[in-house]
Design a protein around this motif. Structure first.
Motif, PDB file in Angstrom:
ATOM      1  N   LEU A  82      52.852  -1.405  25.726  1.00 27.78           N
ATOM      2  CA  LEU A  82      52.789   0.051  25.686  1.00 27.78           C
ATOM      3  C   LEU A  82      51.488   0.549  26.290  1.00 27.78           C
ATOM      4  O   LEU A  82      51.464   1.557  27.013  1.00 27.78           O
ATOM      5  CB  LEU A  82      52.935   0.533  24.244  1.00 27.78           C
ATOM      6  N   MET A  83      50.389  -0.143  26.015  1.00 29.16           N
ATOM      7  CA  MET A  83      49.101   0.245  26.567  1.00 29.16           C
ATOM      8  C   MET A  83      49.109   0.149  28.088  1.00 29.16           C
ATOM      9  O   MET A  83      48.693   1.074  28.798  1.00 29.16           O
ATOM     10  CB  MET A  83      48.011  -0.658  25.997  1.00 29.16           C
ATOM     11  N   ILE A  84      49.617  -0.976  28.607  1.00 28.42           N
ATOM     12  CA  ILE A  84      49.624  -1.190  30.051  1.00 28.42           C
ATOM     13  C   ILE A  84      50.544  -0.197  30.746  1.00 28.42           C
ATOM     14  O   ILE A  84      50.192   0.388  31.780  1.00 28.42           O
ATOM     15  CB  ILE A  84      50.026  -2.641  30.378  1.00 28.42           C
ATOM     16  N   THR A  85      51.738   0.015  30.206  1.00 32.79           N
ATOM     17  CA  THR A  85      52.658   0.967  30.836  1.00 32.79           C
ATOM     18  C   THR A  85      52.140   2.396  30.690  1.00 32.79           C
ATOM     19  O   THR A  85      52.390   3.239  31.573  1.00 32.79           O
ATOM     20  CB  THR A  85      54.062   0.875  30.218  1.00 32.79           C
ATOM     21  N   GLY A  86      51.416   2.672  29.599  1.00 32.35           N
ATOM     22  CA  GLY A  86      50.838   4.003  29.436  1.00 32.35           C
ATOM     23  C   GLY A  86      49.841   4.313  30.535  1.00 32.35           C
ATOM     24  O   GLY A  86      49.919   5.354  31.192  1.00 32.35           O
ATOM     25  N   VAL A  87      48.901   3.407  30.751  1.00 32.39           N
ATOM     26  CA  VAL A  87      47.886   3.631  31.777  1.00 32.39           C
ATOM     27  C   VAL A  87      48.502   3.551  33.168  1.00 32.39           C
ATOM     28  O   VAL A  87      48.100   4.288  34.086  1.00 32.39           O
ATOM     29  CB  VAL A  87      46.717   2.627  31.615  1.00 32.39           C
ATOM     30  N   LEU A  88      49.507   2.688  33.350  1.00 31.91           N
ATOM     31  CA  LEU A  88      50.173   2.600  34.648  1.00 31.91           C
ATOM     32  C   LEU A  88      50.894   3.902  34.971  1.00 31.91           C
ATOM     33  O   LEU A  88      50.852   4.393  36.110  1.00 31.91           O
ATOM     34  CB  LEU A  88      51.165   1.433  34.648  1.00 31.91           C
ATOM     35  N   GLY A  89      51.549   4.482  33.972  1.00 31.43           N
ATOM     36  CA  GLY A  89      52.278   5.723  34.189  1.00 31.43           C
ATOM     37  C   GLY A  89      51.373   6.859  34.635  1.00 31.43           C
ATOM     38  O   GLY A  89      51.666   7.548  35.625  1.00 31.43           O
ATOM     39  N   VAL A  90      50.265   7.071  33.908  1.00 29.47           N
ATOM     40  CA  VAL A  90      49.372   8.171  34.283  1.00 29.47           C
ATOM     41  C   VAL A  90      48.668   7.893  35.606  1.00 29.47           C
ATOM     42  O   VAL A  90      48.291   8.830  36.332  1.00 29.47           O
ATOM     43  CB  VAL A  90      48.347   8.470  33.165  1.00 29.47           C
ATOM     44  N   PHE A  91      48.512   6.615  35.960  1.00 30.91           N
ATOM     45  CA  PHE A  91      47.952   6.288  37.273  1.00 30.91           C
ATOM     46  C   PHE A  91      48.946   6.623  38.378  1.00 30.91           C
ATOM     47  O   PHE A  91      48.572   7.186  39.420  1.00 30.91           O
ATOM     48  CB  PHE A  91      47.570   4.807  37.335  1.00 30.91           C
ATOM     49  N   VAL A 109      40.164   2.512  35.615  1.00 29.97           N
ATOM     50  CA  VAL A 109      40.593   2.527  34.214  1.00 29.97           C
ATOM     51  C   VAL A 109      41.758   1.566  34.012  1.00 29.97           C
ATOM     52  O   VAL A 109      41.789   0.792  33.048  1.00 29.97           O
ATOM     53  CB  VAL A 109      40.970   3.951  33.768  1.00 29.97           C
ATOM     54  N   ILE A 110      42.733   1.607  34.919  1.00 28.57           N
ATOM     55  CA  ILE A 110      43.885   0.712  34.784  1.00 28.57           C
ATOM     56  C   ILE A 110      43.454  -0.741  34.941  1.00 28.57           C
ATOM     57  O   ILE A 110      43.975  -1.633  34.247  1.00 28.57           O
ATOM     58  CB  ILE A 110      44.988   1.079  35.798  1.00 28.57           C
ATOM     59  N   VAL A 111      42.461  -1.001  35.804  1.00 28.38           N
ATOM     60  CA  VAL A 111      41.969  -2.372  35.975  1.00 28.38           C
ATOM     61  C   VAL A 111      41.336  -2.869  34.679  1.00 28.38           C
ATOM     62  O   VAL A 111      41.610  -3.985  34.221  1.00 28.38           O
ATOM     63  CB  VAL A 111      40.960  -2.446  37.143  1.00 28.38           C
ATOM     64  N   VAL A 112      40.497  -2.037  34.047  1.00 29.83           N
ATOM     65  CA  VAL A 112      39.838  -2.425  32.790  1.00 29.83           C
ATOM     66  C   VAL A 112      40.875  -2.702  31.708  1.00 29.83           C
ATOM     67  O   VAL A 112      40.810  -3.716  31.007  1.00 29.83           O
ATOM     68  CB  VAL A 112      38.851  -1.332  32.331  1.00 29.83           C
ATOM     69  N   VAL A 113      41.844  -1.795  31.558  1.00 29.76           N
ATOM     70  CA  VAL A 113      42.852  -1.948  30.507  1.00 29.76           C
ATOM     71  C   VAL A 113      43.705  -3.190  30.743  1.00 29.76           C
ATOM     72  O   VAL A 113      43.930  -3.986  29.826  1.00 29.76           O
ATOM     73  CB  VAL A 113      43.735  -0.690  30.412  1.00 29.76           C
ATOM     74  N   VAL A 114      44.184  -3.373  31.973  1.00 29.95           N
ATOM     75  CA  VAL A 114      45.071  -4.500  32.259  1.00 29.95           C
ATOM     76  C   VAL A 114      44.340  -5.831  32.134  1.00 29.95           C
ATOM     77  O   VAL A 114      44.863  -6.783  31.538  1.00 29.95           O
ATOM     78  CB  VAL A 114      45.691  -4.348  33.664  1.00 29.95           C
ATOM     79  N   VAL A 115      43.129  -5.915  32.686  1.00 30.42           N
ATOM     80  CA  VAL A 115      42.369  -7.170  32.613  1.00 30.42           C
ATOM     81  C   VAL A 115      42.034  -7.504  31.164  1.00 30.42           C
ATOM     82  O   VAL A 115      42.177  -8.652  30.725  1.00 30.42           O
ATOM     83  CB  VAL A 115      41.081  -7.076  33.455  1.00 30.42           C
ATOM     84  N   ARG A 116      41.620  -6.497  30.398  1.00 28.84           N
ATOM     85  CA  ARG A 116      41.281  -6.729  28.997  1.00 28.84           C
ATOM     86  C   ARG A 116      42.500  -7.195  28.205  1.00 28.84           C
ATOM     87  O   ARG A 116      42.427  -8.154  27.427  1.00 28.84           O
ATOM     88  CB  ARG A 116      40.703  -5.441  28.406  1.00 28.84           C
ATOM     89  N   ASP A 117      43.646  -6.538  28.410  1.00 27.52           N
ATOM     90  CA  ASP A 117      44.839  -6.903  27.655  1.00 27.52           C
ATOM     91  C   ASP A 117      45.386  -8.261  28.095  1.00 27.52           C
ATOM     92  O   ASP A 117      45.875  -9.033  27.266  1.00 27.52           O
ATOM     93  CB  ASP A 117      45.914  -5.822  27.812  1.00 27.52           C
ATOM     94  N   ALA A 118      45.305  -8.557  29.394  1.00 20.59           N
ATOM     95  CA  ALA A 118      45.736  -9.869  29.876  1.00 20.59           C
ATOM     96  C   ALA A 118      44.854 -10.969  29.283  1.00 20.59           C
ATOM     97  O   ALA A 118      45.348 -12.036  28.891  1.00 20.59           O
ATOM     98  CB  ALA A 118      45.684  -9.915  31.404  1.00 20.59           C
TER      99      ALA A 118
END
Length: 222
Positions: A88-97, A106-115
């Protein structure tokens, strides 16, 4: 991370292998909201997309709480709960991007951190049976990010930027009007990175203990 298999009174609950529990059904419903949210957003239905995303995010605590309070913590739930949060976090940030309301970093930080958390946590569990319990600051960070994404999805009301710089990749700090949600995004990012450091330190400590036990077991066998 994963559901904390503790009851409200602190006693450990038995972790079962059941699949069809109330908590797991809620988790699966939350998962099904993810593609629905993206479809609505890409069709320009901001309000509907915001409502779906906010509902999925707001029920984040529900599945874990039900599992603990009804003593129905399951192996599947321990995997689903954190995985759906990350999805949900990744798709959330991907959607607004994708709709141009958040910078790429921002999407890079979120995706890398969650991965990092998903891959590292999965390896620790499968190899050493190490599970770092979720801490409340991590839940707060997730909540801030979810609120921020909801604000960016709704895209109203807009607030003036601080005008501290002219950098387009720092919305809110430049002078352009921006959704109020960006400030929750920044707060969530700072808190989530701090929590990631905590998880890393805790995991390294448990890993050292696990390796020490393996060495002792190897010497004993010899």
């Amino acid at each position: 991370m994963a559901e904390n298999a503790k009851s409200p009174r602190g006693a450990a609950d038995e972790v079962s292998h059941k699949v069809f529990t109330v908590a797991n059904v809620i988790s699966l419903i939350r998962l099904l909201m993810v593609p629905l949210y993206l479809a609505l957003l890409l069709q320009g239905l901001n309000l509907a997309a915001t409502l779906v995303f906010a509902t999925a995010a707001a029920t984040d605590f529900l599945d874990g709480q039900i599992a603990r309070r009804t003593h129905t913590v399951t192996r599947l739930g321990q995997l689903l709960d954190p995985a759906i949060d990350r999805i949900l976090m990744i798709t959330g940030v991907l959607g607004v991007f994708l709709v141009g309301r958040i910078p790429l970093w921002v999407i890079v930080v979120v995706v890398v951190r969650d991965a990092y958390l998903l891959i590292g946590g999965g390896w620790l569990i499968s190899r050493f049976r190490i599970r770092v319990p979720v801490v409340y600051p991590g839940k707060f960070a997730t909540t801030f990010l979810f609120i921020g994404f909801s604000g960016l999805l709704l895209n109203w009301p807009l607030v003036p930027g601080l005008g501290w710089c002219d950098l387009s990749w720092l919305p809110g700090f430049n002078g352009a009007p921006v959704s109020w949600g960006i400030w929750f995004i920044y707060a969530g990012l700072v808190l989530s990175l701090g929590v990631t450091v905590y998880y890393t330190v805790a995991a390294v400590r448990q890993l050292r203990d696990a390796l020490a036990r393996e060495r002792l077991a190897g010497h004993g066998a010899a």
